[in-house]
Design a protein around this motif. Structure first.
Motif, PDB file in Angstrom:
ATOM      1  N   UNK A  98       0.819  -1.077   0.031  1.00  0.00           N
ATOM      2  CA  UNK A  98      -0.247  -0.403  -0.104  1.00  0.00           C
ATOM      3  C   UNK A  98       0.779   1.291   0.463  1.00  0.00           C
ATOM      4  N   UNK A  99       0.220   2.642  -0.081  1.00  0.00           N
ATOM      5  CA  UNK A  99       0.583   4.090  -0.348  1.00  0.00           C
ATOM      6  C   UNK A  99       1.270   3.929   0.626  1.00  0.00           C
ATOM      7  N   UNK A 100       1.865   5.335   1.179  1.00  0.00           N
ATOM      8  CA  UNK A 100       2.451   5.427   2.155  1.00  0.00           C
ATOM      9  C   UNK A 100       1.175   5.724   3.148  1.00  0.00           C
ATOM     10  N   UNK A 101       1.182   6.617   4.396  1.00  0.00           N
ATOM     11  CA  UNK A 101      -0.531   6.792   5.005  1.00  0.00           C
ATOM     12  C   UNK A 101      -0.458   8.040   4.818  1.00  0.00           C
ATOM     13  N   UNK A 102       0.683   8.759   4.809  1.00  0.00           N
ATOM     14  CA  UNK A 102       0.752   9.878   4.330  1.00  0.00           C
ATOM     15  C   UNK A 102       1.686  10.147   3.233  1.00  0.00           C
ATOM     16  N   UNK A 103       1.052  10.996   1.453  1.00  0.00           N
ATOM     17  CA  UNK A 103       1.566  10.487   0.611  1.00  0.00           C
ATOM     18  C   UNK A 103       3.735  11.243   0.572  1.00  0.00           C
ATOM     19  N   UNK A 104       3.491  11.972   1.913  1.00  0.00           N
ATOM     20  CA  UNK A 104       4.903  12.247   1.709  1.00  0.00           C
ATOM     21  C   UNK A 104       5.721  11.760   2.438  1.00  0.00           C
ATOM     22  N   UNK A 105       5.081  10.347   3.784  1.00  0.00           N
ATOM     23  CA  UNK A 105       5.927   9.999   3.745  1.00  0.00           C
ATOM     24  C   UNK A 105       6.268   8.943   4.209  1.00  0.00           C
ATOM     25  N   UNK A 106       7.130   8.374   5.444  1.00  0.00           N
ATOM     26  CA  UNK A 106       7.348   6.838   5.517  1.00  0.00           C
ATOM     27  C   UNK A 106       7.035   5.403   5.825  1.00  0.00           C
ATOM     28  N   UNK A 107       5.649   5.672   5.859  1.00  0.00           N
ATOM     29  CA  UNK A 107       4.696   4.568   7.750  1.00  0.00           C
ATOM     30  C   UNK A 107       3.980   4.264   6.730  1.00  0.00           C
ATOM     31  N   UNK A 108       4.241   2.760   6.017  1.00  0.00           N
ATOM     32  CA  UNK A 108       3.092   1.669   5.145  1.00  0.00           C
ATOM     33  C   UNK A 108       2.786   1.504   6.248  1.00  0.00           C
ATOM     34  N   UNK A 109       1.145   1.181   6.578  1.00  0.00           N
ATOM     35  CA  UNK A 109       0.748   0.404   7.121  1.00  0.00           C
ATOM     36  C   UNK A 109      -0.538  -0.547   6.363  1.00  0.00           C
ATOM     37  N   UNK A 110      -0.656  -1.635   6.808  1.00  0.00           N
ATOM     38  CA  UNK A 110      -0.520  -2.745   6.121  1.00  0.00           C
ATOM     39  C   UNK A 110      -1.090  -4.344   6.591  1.00  0.00           C
ATOM     40  N   UNK A 111      -1.628  -5.447   6.393  1.00  0.00           N
ATOM     41  CA  UNK A 111      -1.571  -5.965   6.390  1.00  0.00           C
ATOM     42  C   UNK A 111      -1.334  -8.088   5.483  1.00  0.00           C
ATOM     43  N   UNK A 112      -0.862  -8.751   6.267  1.00  0.00           N
ATOM     44  CA  UNK A 112      -0.503 -10.432   5.142  1.00  0.00           C
ATOM     45  C   UNK A 112      -2.286 -10.477   4.285  1.00  0.00           C
ATOM     46  N   UNK A 113      -1.552 -12.006   4.206  1.00  0.00           N
ATOM     47  CA  UNK A 113      -3.187 -12.274   3.636  1.00  0.00           C
ATOM     48  C   UNK A 113      -3.046 -13.497   3.932  1.00  0.00           C
ATOM     49  N   UNK A 114      -4.860 -14.480   3.941  1.00  0.00           N
ATOM     50  CA  UNK A 114      -4.466 -15.049   4.914  1.00  0.00           C
ATOM     51  C   UNK A 114      -3.457 -16.757   3.664  1.00  0.00           C
TER      52      UNK A 114
END
Length: 256
Positions: free
Chosen positions: A209-225
């Protein structure tokens, strides 16, 4: 039964040496409030006071010798229980437990980003918060990969990191959350609820996924089943094998 540390000061201690570990009283919201309202903090803004208290809280924690301290045998670290919400009057406004966790997370991303800039290094961070999640696709992960490297080789690095997130979820996070749930039961504290984030896309070409903030470096994601991950990896096989572009080694290895 309380677990103790040989470096924990006793009540008769009048001065802490630089090698002594903090006692249980340090692990509390009340201690933060005292720092927030101290004469040292006078003249500084609320945000500056909060940043200072967080800096003092995290100073040298990786070498403070309290990694295995618990309030109850087999329970949770005193920090987890000590920094739960406490009643406070509005004039004594300081960070709530939730705000403290969120601010500390931002401090961590600031620190790792600055370290990469200072020494020209590359870093990878994958972490999850303690929660009641019982399967990989329901766990939310905070992710950092040096932005410049991810930007310049998004398919190669993005694919590799996506596979690492999946492996981390299945092999590390699930086991940890099982332990965490048991520790919460021992301490008779409620297990927090958290929700999944955008899932990794193992078929590409945008694996993360894209970073939480467009200019940021923090990515929030989940794995798959797990079963979905294997199925999607097999589905992507023809495209991966026929591609003439540099492809993630982990993705290619997975489909061969």
């Amino acid at each position: 039964m309380s677990a103790t540390s040989t470096t924990t000061p006793t009540s008769s201690t009048t001065m802490k040496s630089e090698t002594e570990a903090p006692g249980p009283c340090w692990f509390s919201m009340s201690a933060l409030i005292v720092l927030h309202l101290s004469t040292f903090a006078q003249g500084f803004s609320n945000n500056e006071r909060q940043a200072t208290t967080r800096a003092l809280l995290r100073h040298d924690v990786h070498i403070d010798g309290t990694h295995y301290q618990t309030r109850m045998h087999g329970g949770l670290h005193p920090s987890y229980l000590g920094f739960q919400p406490v009643p406070q009057v509005e004039s004594e406004r300081t960070l709530s437990q939730k705000e403290l966790c969120e601010a500390a997370l931002q401090d961590m991303f600031d620190a790792i980003t600055m370290q990469d800039r200072l020494d020209g290094g590359v870093s990878l961070l994958i972490r999850c918060t303690g929660s009641d999640a019982v399967s990989p696709e329901k766990i939310s992960f905070d992710l950092y990969i040096t932005p410049q490297e991810l930007h310049e080789a998004s398919q190669q690095i993005g694919g590799d990191v996506a596979v690492l997130v999946q492996a981390f979820a299945q092999e590390f996070a699930i086991l940890h959350l099982q332990h965490f749930t048991k520790r919460c039961a021992i301490e008779k504290t409620q297990v927090p609820k958290h929700f999944s984030a955008t899932h990794i896309n193992i078929e590409g070409p945008q694996y993360l996924p894209a970073p939480v903030i467009p200019t940021g470096a923090h990515i929030l994601c989940s794995a798959q089943a797990p079963k979905s991950f294997v199925r999607n990896l097999q589905t992507s096989s023809p495209a991966v094998m026929d591609s003439k572009k540099p492809i993630s080694a982990a993705i290619r290895q997975g489909v061969e």
